[in-house]
Design an enzyme around this catalytic site. Structure first.
Site, PDB file in Angstrom:
ATOM      1  N   ALA A 252     -37.986  -1.115   3.527  1.00  6.52           N
ATOM      2  CA  ALA A 252     -38.302  -0.977   5.146  1.00  6.52           C
ATOM      3  C   ALA A 252     -37.088  -0.857   5.567  1.00  6.52           C
ATOM      4  CB  ALA A 252     -38.942  -2.301   5.367  1.00  6.52           C
TER       5      ALA A 252
ATOM      6  N   ASP B  43     -40.912   7.983  -4.731  1.00  5.74           N
ATOM      7  CA  ASP B  43     -40.986   9.289  -5.324  1.00  5.74           C
ATOM      8  C   ASP B  43     -41.265  10.516  -4.079  1.00  5.74           C
ATOM      9  OD1 ASP B  43     -41.028   8.011  -7.239  1.00  5.74           O
ATOM     10  OD2 ASP B  43     -43.119   7.634  -7.621  1.00  5.74           O
TER      11      ASP B  43
END
Ligand code: ATP
Ligand code: F1X
Length: 315
Positions: free
Chosen positions: A223, A252
């Site tokens: 985050a 990814d």
């Protein structure tokens, strides 16, 4: 074209549960299966943006056959290397408050002949690739130097390599000078052998991995955002996220965005963060399409917030 290599792909099964009580039979309220493994996910995200990608992966058993079928359904060209063992199944348990518990299997044992066929398949499919993205854990039978060998071979073939792995496999590959590595906070801390408290600590750790051989480091800090450390300097980016649904595969998606945007420089960093932010707002490991991206939510700066605390490391 972006070629991905996933030595230990998976079928990702997700179960939504009314609650997670140990020692009981849990009845799922919903379940799904996704093609998985980090490189497979990068291919899914690249394909979602209508760019060309080929996913190289060992595939075996009924699970491998289902993974091949799911990739085909997603319109992803797979270069499967048949193996005697069975492709693993990884399980994600989702609680009503969004808490995720993930169980990753070790994966099949790969024989030396299968390992060699995997390297040969990468070589055979890498003509015309802009990048080779090598991602995820190594299954049993592949030594920690396996990615190092892949980096060396790919450089001899003149193709740039992005490496997203952890532990000994990451450290062993550094000497072969991967063009970019993508550690998360935990992997970065593990690679330098100490906990990281702030973005400044992460910057120093990334610079140390460059000293050990990485040509650039895209550090994904959950985050907190992402750091890109290159010979020309460092940049930091973060995006506003309204509600996190699932962070599985966000790294990814970020790597796919980064490589699709050229794999170097501030614009690629911004794309990485836009993809990560979009991915966490989608369920399971669903990869974002261009329509899911919100570039206006991304702030990219060379002014690194050195004192910003990091989150997401387990001791
Ligand atoms: N809780 C979150 N809130 C906002 N953005 C997030 C959050 N988690 C992840 N992201 C975005 O996704 C990017 C990648 O996430 P992260 O650093 O967790 O990657 P990762 O650990 O490699 O993920 P995975 O292995 O599941 O693919 C982050 O840099 C950030 O841009
Ligand atoms: O066990 P590894 O190879 O480290 O990670 C595998 C995995 O957790 O990574 C992907 C999310 O990034 C999932 O699709 C898959 O289950």
């Amino acid at each position: 074209m972006i070629l991905t290599v996933t030595p230990n792909p998976s079928l990702d099964r997700t179960y939504e549960l009314p609650g997670l009580t140990r020692g009981t039979v849990l009845r799922a309220t919903a379940d799904r299966v996704d093609p998985g493994g980090k490189g497979v996910n990068v291919s899914r995200a690249v394909a979602a943006a209508a760019h060309r990608t080929v996913a190289v992966a060992p595939l075996g058993g009924p699970e491998g056959a289902l993974l091949a079928q799911l990739l085909e359904e997603h319109g992803i060209e797979a270069a499967g290397v048949p193996i005697a063992g069975s492709t693993r199944v990884n399980v994600t348990l989702v609680e009503p408050d969004g808490t995720l518990t993930k169980v990753n299997a070790a994966g099949p044992e790969i024989t030396p002949a299968e390992a060699e066929r995997l390297l040969d398949t990468v070589r055979a499919r890498s003509a015309g690739a802009d990048w080779i993205a090598c991602c995820g854990s190594l299954p049993r039978g592949l030594p920690p130097q396996w990615y190092a060998e892949l980096v060396a071979r790919s450089h001899r073939a003149g193709v740039r390599i992005a490496l997203d792995t952890s532990g000994a496999a990451l450290v062993a590959a550094l000497a072969e000078r991967p063009d970019v590595i993508k550690p998360n906070t935990q992997e970065l801390a593990e690679a330098v052998g100490r906990p990281l408290a702030t973005v400044g600590d992460a910057l120093k750790a990334a610079q140390e991995l460059c000293d050990l051989g990485a040509r650039s480091v895209l550090a994904s800090l959950g985050a907190v955002g992402q750091l890109l450390v290159e010979p020309s300097g460092a940049n930091f980016a973060v995006a506003r996220v309204d509600a996190v649904r699932s962070d599985v595969g966000a790294g990814d998606a970020s790597l796919a965005g980064f490589l699709s945007a050229g794999g170097t420089g501030r614009a690629a960093l911004s794309a990485a963060v836009a993809h990560g932010a979009a991915a966490v707002q989608l369920p399971g490991s669903v990869m974002p399409t261009p329509a899911d991206l919100d570039p206006s939510a991304v702030i990219t700066t060379a002014d690194i917030p050195m004192d910003l605390p990091l989150t997401g490391q387990t001791p």
